[in-house]
Design an enzyme around this catalytic site. Structure first.
Site, PDB file in Angstrom:
ATOM      1  CE1 TYR A  55      -3.511   2.678   0.347  1.00 21.18           C
ATOM      2  CE2 TYR A  55      -2.398   3.345   2.374  1.00 21.18           C
ATOM      3  CZ  TYR A  55      -3.344   3.583   1.388  1.00 21.18           C
ATOM      4  OH  TYR A  55      -4.102   4.719   1.420  1.00 21.18           O
ATOM      5  CG  HIS A  85      -5.758  13.525  -1.992  1.00 21.39           C
ATOM      6  ND1 HIS A  85      -6.034  12.809  -3.134  1.00 21.39           N
ATOM      7  CD2 HIS A  85      -5.958  12.671  -0.951  1.00 21.39           C
ATOM      8  CE1 HIS A  85      -6.367  11.570  -2.800  1.00 21.39           C
ATOM      9  NE2 HIS A  85      -6.333  11.470  -1.484  1.00 21.39           N
ATOM     10  CG  ASN A 198      -1.866   9.341   5.271  1.00 23.44           C
ATOM     11  OD1 ASN A 198      -2.998   9.225   5.726  1.00 23.44           O
ATOM     12  ND2 ASN A 198      -1.503   8.870   4.095  1.00 23.44           N
ATOM     13  CE1 TYR A 286     -22.049  32.223  44.665  1.00 23.44           C
ATOM     14  CE2 TYR A 286     -22.630  30.761  42.858  1.00 23.44           C
ATOM     15  CZ  TYR A 286     -22.719  31.101  44.197  1.00 23.44           C
ATOM     16  OH  TYR A 286     -23.454  30.329  45.049  1.00 23.44           O
ATOM     17  NE  ARG A 289     -18.540  34.513  47.249  1.00 24.13           N
ATOM     18  CZ  ARG A 289     -19.647  33.805  47.487  1.00 24.13           C
ATOM     19  NH1 ARG A 289     -19.555  32.623  48.053  1.00 24.13           N
ATOM     20  NH2 ARG A 289     -20.821  34.278  47.157  1.00 24.13           N
ATOM     21  CG  PHE A 334      -4.350   8.282   9.364  1.00 25.03           C
ATOM     22  CD1 PHE A 334      -5.720   8.248   9.542  1.00 25.03           C
ATOM     23  CD2 PHE A 334      -3.736   7.209   8.740  1.00 25.03           C
ATOM     24  CE1 PHE A 334      -6.474   7.173   9.108  1.00 25.03           C
ATOM     25  CE2 PHE A 334      -4.481   6.126   8.300  1.00 25.03           C
ATOM     26  CZ  PHE A 334      -5.858   6.117   8.482  1.00 25.03           C
ATOM     27  CD  GLU A 420     -10.211   8.297   3.905  1.00 25.26           C
ATOM     28  OE1 GLU A 420     -10.663   9.460   4.006  1.00 25.26           O
ATOM     29  OE2 GLU A 420      -9.219   8.008   3.214  1.00 25.26           O
TER      30      GLU A 420
END
Length: 520
Positions: A55, A85, A198, A286, A289, A334, A420
């Site tokens: 791969y 991409h 990646n 508050y 304080r 990743f 994915e």
């Protein structure tokens, strides 16, 4: 700032990333990192002619990982991966985000676990040192398989393609900008395309810069809270060390110590403890304080986020990865969940820190709660409106910060033909956190501007200041930029002047200039 950041096989520290991203500090690859990259490249080269598919080396990507690619098409494979991409869209993101992303990817390459040739890393370093910044849009990363689109735009620039901005911010073709600096584009070899895209590098960079900002803003929030306590004629007794030792959260302890240090030797506070002005309220509200408890919780959240960031900085994230013993293995490192979660967690903390600040601002403006000050701190109430609408602005920002605190990391959406099928959305968590921190700066600036005005109205101004030495120093820094109380003026520029004092740490520097030890 260090003059040069050395990128080696080990982890960068967070300050190095901020220096390179924001301040254009130069980078240099160590000889160890160059050797480690060469060794892992030998592992990849040995697989190039293997008939067994590997791969990223000899196959397609993602849902197309089952397709074996002939050797003669593998250069095209790398080019096609990066070009396809590099698909970001929307507004151009800030230069510091891109530089942080590039440095984090360079650091992973330098570990020798990605299989890239040294020349690829050297080209990244050259782009950073020449301040050549790829143009990246805000949309395109799902935070799984890394920050794919943003990283791809950077890889595209390394190939000499796409758009970049040079050191002067001029928009150029990458090839033109690189040629002007004598940088040769890279022709990517097997595995290198994947190795460049990646990673969680963009979201990590945003986390590191946000953490640095929030460290500063937490201390400034302590200063602004102390000024509000003083300006609202409150008591400092609730900040005593022994009270906070009963609930020993480190962040709460530090916040209380800061507030005590800022209020130390305040004549105005002393007057509340004796004589005609003796403090008679049973308890402060508050927002006054409980400031150490809230500010301390912000610090605790930040400490957790910084611990996650430190682990990520020490990580080598790629898929597939070259292991120490020379295997090439697919993995899921990743995935951005660890970063996405803490980015979202910080957005919650930022929203609440701004919220308590805005509540303190509001108390100054209400005659039922401000203990003798004019309505809205107006010079002539009715004719003048004072800080009425400055508080509206703070309230509007706080409302926006509450929306930004809605987590991005719970909103997974599937992609790549269901390969994915679960993603982190960490990139978007980072972008919204950056917007939130900008809002927090503005809210704190409004509180500082308001409390300084209130204090001037109480004691007549700096010449007759009854403030503590630290608060007097902070008031002096504000008055160097903004006039004291008078009839209404155009207030937006004054709010911006104080915001800049918050953003560049001038407020913090003014406080620390009086103290023996800086605020923590």
């Amino acid at each position: 700032m260090t003059p040069t950041v050395i990128v080696s096989t080990g982890a960068l520290n967070s300050a190095d990333v901020v220096d390179v991203a924001r301040h254009l500090v130069a980078v240099e690859l160590s000889t160890d990192s160059l050797a480690a990259m060469a060794d892992s490249r030998n592992v990849i080269d040995a697989l190039v002619t293997d008939t067994v598919p590997h791969y990223g080396v000899s196959t397609g990507f993602g849902a197309l990982a089952t397709k074996q690619i002939p050797i003669e098409l593998r250069t095209q494979l790398q080019r096609s991966l990066i070009r396809s991409h590099a698909a970001s869209s929307g507004a151009e993101i800030d230069r510091e985000i891109v530089r942080g992303l590039m440095l984090n990817r360079l650091s992973t390459m330098a570990t020798g676990r990605t299989g890239v040739r040294p020349v690829v890393a050297q080209t990244y370093a050259a782009l950073l040192n020449a301040a050549i910044t790829p143009v990246v849009g805000e949309y395109g990363s799902l935070g799984c398989s890394g920050d794919l689109a943003p990283l791809s735009h950077c890889a595209l620039a390394v190939m000499g393609e796409g758009k970049v901005r040079n050191a002067d911010g001029v928009l150029l073709d990458a090839a033109e900008a690189m040629a002007a600096e004598g940088i040769e584009p890279v022709v990517l070899a097997e595995k290198e395309g994947l190795a460049l895209i990646n990673g969680t590098d963009g979201m990590l960079g945003m986390l590191l810069m946000a953490a640095a900002d929030l460290r500063r803003l937490a201390s400034i929030a302590d200063i602004s809270a102390a000024m509000s306590v003083e300006g609202l004629l409150g008591t400092d007794s609730v900040f005593a060390a022994d009270l906070h030792a009963l609930r020993p959260h480190p962040g709460q302890r530090d916040a209380a110590a800061n507030i005590r240090a800022v209020l130390a030797d305040s004549t105005m506070i002393a007057e509340q403890k004796a004589g005609a002005h003796k403090f008679t309220r049973v308890q402060d509200a508050y927002s006054l304080r409980c400031a150490p408890q809230v500010h301390g919780a912000v610090r605790a959240t930040l400490a957790h986020a910084e611990s996650v960031a430190a682990i990520e900085l020490a990580s080598a994230i790629d898929n597939p990865v070259v292991t120490v013993d020379g295997r090439v293995e697919s993995n899921g490192n990743f995935h951005g969940a660890p970063i996405g979660y803490v980015l979202d967690f910080l957005a919650i903390a930022v929203a609440d820190l701004a919220s308590i600040s805005e509540r303190r601002t509001d108390r100054f403006l209400d005659t039922a709660r401000n203990h003798g000050l004019n309505a809205f701190l107006a010079d002539d109430p009715g004719v003048d409106s004072g800080h009425m609408i400055a508080q509206y602005t703070a309230a509007g920002i706080v409302s926006e910060l509450k929306r930004l605190a809605v987590p991005a990391s719970v909103d997974s959406i599937p992609s790549s033909a269901m390969q994915e099928d679960h993603v982190s959305m960490g990139w978007h968590a980072g972008l919204k956190l950056r917007r939130a921190i900008d809002g927090l700066e503005r809210v704190l600036a409004i509180e500082l501007l308001t409390s300084a005005r209130a204090l001037d109205m109480r004691d007549g101004g700096l010449a007759t200041s009854k403030s503590s030495p630290v608060i007097t120093a902070v008031r002096t820094a504000i008055r160097a930029k903004v006039q004291g109380p008078d009839t209404d003026r155009f207030i937006a520029p004054e709010m911006e002047e104080v915001r800049l004092l918050v953003a560049d740490a001038s407020i913090l520097d003014a406080a620390n200039s009086v103290l023996d030890a800086p605020l923590s």
